[in-house]
Design a protein around this motif. Structure first.
Motif, PDB file in Angstrom:
ATOM      1  N   ILE A  13      40.542 -65.271  34.161  1.00  0.00           N
ATOM      2  CA  ILE A  13      40.100 -64.029  33.521  1.00  0.00           C
ATOM      3  C   ILE A  13      40.732 -63.876  32.143  1.00  0.00           C
ATOM      4  CG2 ILE A  13      40.152 -61.501  33.679  1.00  0.00           C
ATOM      5  CD1 ILE A  13      38.104 -62.890  35.552  1.00  0.00           C
ATOM      6  N   VAL A  14      42.017 -64.116  32.030  1.00  0.00           N
ATOM      7  CA  VAL A  14      42.685 -63.987  30.735  1.00  0.00           C
ATOM      8  C   VAL A  14      42.100 -64.984  29.732  1.00  0.00           C
ATOM      9  CG1 VAL A  14      44.906 -64.275  29.534  1.00  0.00           C
ATOM     10  CG2 VAL A  14      44.785 -62.942  31.651  1.00  0.00           C
ATOM     11  N   GLY A  19      42.582 -64.971  25.789  1.00  0.00           N
ATOM     12  CA  GLY A  19      44.031 -65.179  25.760  1.00  0.00           C
ATOM     13  C   GLY A  19      44.800 -63.904  26.035  1.00  0.00           C
ATOM     14  N   ARG A  20      46.107 -64.049  26.063  1.00  0.00           N
ATOM     15  CA  ARG A  20      46.987 -62.936  26.427  1.00  0.00           C
ATOM     16  C   ARG A  20      46.830 -61.726  25.511  1.00  0.00           C
ATOM     17  NH1 ARG A  20      51.735 -64.360  24.884  1.00  0.00           N
ATOM     18  NH2 ARG A  20      52.887 -62.788  25.993  1.00  0.00           N
ATOM     19  N   SER A  21      46.944 -61.961  24.216  1.00  0.00           N
ATOM     20  CA  SER A  21      46.901 -60.845  23.254  1.00  0.00           C
ATOM     21  C   SER A  21      45.554 -60.145  23.260  1.00  0.00           C
ATOM     22  CB  SER A  21      47.212 -61.347  21.847  1.00  0.00           C
ATOM     23  OG  SER A  21      48.511 -61.873  21.796  1.00  0.00           O
ATOM     24  N   GLU A  22      44.498 -60.933  23.297  1.00  0.00           N
ATOM     25  CA  GLU A  22      43.153 -60.353  23.303  1.00  0.00           C
ATOM     26  C   GLU A  22      42.896 -59.612  24.617  1.00  0.00           C
ATOM     27  OE1 GLU A  22      39.529 -59.550  21.316  1.00  0.00           O
ATOM     28  OE2 GLU A  22      41.542 -60.088  20.698  1.00  0.00           O
ATOM     29  N   ALA A  23      43.381 -60.135  25.731  1.00  0.00           N
ATOM     30  CA  ALA A  23      43.228 -59.446  27.014  1.00  0.00           C
ATOM     31  C   ALA A  23      43.940 -58.100  26.980  1.00  0.00           C
ATOM     32  CB  ALA A  23      43.766 -60.309  28.153  1.00  0.00           C
ATOM     33  N   ALA A  24      45.126 -58.067  26.396  1.00  0.00           N
ATOM     34  CA  ALA A  24      45.872 -56.814  26.279  1.00  0.00           C
ATOM     35  C   ALA A  24      45.113 -55.825  25.388  1.00  0.00           C
ATOM     36  CB  ALA A  24      47.269 -57.079  25.727  1.00  0.00           C
ATOM     37  N   TYR A  29      46.039 -52.681  28.357  1.00  0.00           N
ATOM     38  CA  TYR A  29      47.307 -52.887  29.064  1.00  0.00           C
ATOM     39  C   TYR A  29      48.293 -53.616  28.158  1.00  0.00           C
ATOM     40  CZ  TYR A  29      45.095 -51.472  33.400  1.00  0.00           C
ATOM     41  OH  TYR A  29      44.449 -50.756  34.362  1.00  0.00           O
ATOM     42  N   PRO A  30      49.586 -53.359  28.326  1.00  0.00           N
ATOM     43  CA  PRO A  30      50.579 -54.064  27.503  1.00  0.00           C
ATOM     44  C   PRO A  30      50.671 -55.542  27.884  1.00  0.00           C
ATOM     45  CG  PRO A  30      51.663 -52.704  29.158  1.00  0.00           C
ATOM     46  CD  PRO A  30      50.192 -52.403  29.256  1.00  0.00           C
ATOM     47  N   LEU A  31      51.195 -56.335  26.971  1.00  0.00           N
ATOM     48  CA  LEU A  31      51.370 -57.767  27.232  1.00  0.00           C
ATOM     49  C   LEU A  31      52.205 -58.029  28.475  1.00  0.00           C
ATOM     50  CD1 LEU A  31      51.861 -59.466  23.751  1.00  0.00           C
ATOM     51  CD2 LEU A  31      50.117 -59.977  25.447  1.00  0.00           C
ATOM     52  N   TRP A  37      50.345 -60.512  35.539  1.00  0.00           N
ATOM     53  CA  TRP A  37      49.160 -61.076  36.188  1.00  0.00           C
ATOM     54  C   TRP A  37      49.235 -62.593  36.175  1.00  0.00           C
ATOM     55  CZ3 TRP A  37      44.841 -58.124  33.091  1.00  0.00           C
ATOM     56  CH2 TRP A  37      44.856 -56.768  33.441  1.00  0.00           C
ATOM     57  N   LEU A  38      49.597 -63.151  35.034  1.00  0.00           N
ATOM     58  CA  LEU A  38      49.651 -64.612  34.905  1.00  0.00           C
ATOM     59  C   LEU A  38      50.738 -65.219  35.788  1.00  0.00           C
ATOM     60  CD1 LEU A  38      49.034 -64.930  31.078  1.00  0.00           C
ATOM     61  CD2 LEU A  38      47.453 -65.551  32.917  1.00  0.00           C
ATOM     62  N   ARG A  39      51.874 -64.544  35.886  1.00  0.00           N
ATOM     63  CA  ARG A  39      52.958 -65.045  36.745  1.00  0.00           C
ATOM     64  C   ARG A  39      52.557 -65.045  38.209  1.00  0.00           C
ATOM     65  NH1 ARG A  39      56.107 -62.246  33.249  1.00  0.00           N
ATOM     66  NH2 ARG A  39      56.192 -60.438  34.590  1.00  0.00           N
ATOM     67  N   SER A  40      51.914 -63.962  38.631  1.00  0.00           N
ATOM     68  CA  SER A  40      51.534 -63.861  40.049  1.00  0.00           C
ATOM     69  C   SER A  40      50.241 -64.614  40.342  1.00  0.00           C
ATOM     70  CB  SER A  40      51.370 -62.396  40.452  1.00  0.00           C
ATOM     71  OG  SER A  40      50.212 -61.842  39.853  1.00  0.00           O
ATOM     72  N   GLY A  41      49.411 -64.785  39.320  1.00  0.00           N
ATOM     73  CA  GLY A  41      48.118 -65.421  39.514  1.00  0.00           C
ATOM     74  C   GLY A  41      47.050 -64.459  40.012  1.00  0.00           C
ATOM     75  N   PHE A  42      47.398 -63.193  40.126  1.00  0.00           N
ATOM     76  CA  PHE A  42      46.556 -62.198  40.783  1.00  0.00           C
ATOM     77  C   PHE A  42      46.318 -61.009  39.865  1.00  0.00           C
ATOM     78  CE2 PHE A  42      46.470 -58.364  43.500  1.00  0.00           C
ATOM     79  CZ  PHE A  42      45.337 -58.636  44.235  1.00  0.00           C
ATOM     80  N   ILE A  43      45.119 -60.454  39.913  1.00  0.00           N
ATOM     81  CA  ILE A  43      44.807 -59.192  39.245  1.00  0.00           C
ATOM     82  C   ILE A  43      44.323 -58.244  40.337  1.00  0.00           C
ATOM     83  CG2 ILE A  43      43.336 -58.008  37.573  1.00  0.00           C
ATOM     84  CD1 ILE A  43      43.094 -60.671  36.073  1.00  0.00           C
TER      85      ILE A  43
END
Length: 85
Positions: A13-14, A19-24, A29-31, A37-43
């Protein structure tokens, strides 16, 4: 950044959001939230519709199947697993 050996829901999804910045930026949502989300792999499921609507508003082609695309290639467990012990 992802410690997972296979693509995760969050990574897919990201990446689709740019990417991270654009997703934020798109989701508001903040970075730190995107990174969690990226660490857990889950949204969390409660955020999926917000993410879809944010993507559509930005002109990104996504649909609900993007939230299960990470499952592609997974094989079901064997009906009769072998015991290793």
């Amino acid at each position: 950044m992802s410690p997972h050996p296979f693509p995760t829901l969050a990574r897919h999804i990201v990446d689709r959001l740019g990417g991270r910045s654009e997703a934020a930026r798109l989701t508001g949502y903040p970075l730190t939230k995107i990174d969690s989300w990226l660490r857990s792999g889950f949204i969390p499921c409660r955020l999926h519709s917000l993410i879809l609507e944010s993507a559509w508003a930005a002109g990104i082609t996504m649909n609900e199947l993007d939230f299960v695309a990470h499952l592609r290639g997974i094989t079901p467990p064997s009906a009769a697993p072998e015991r290793t012990a």
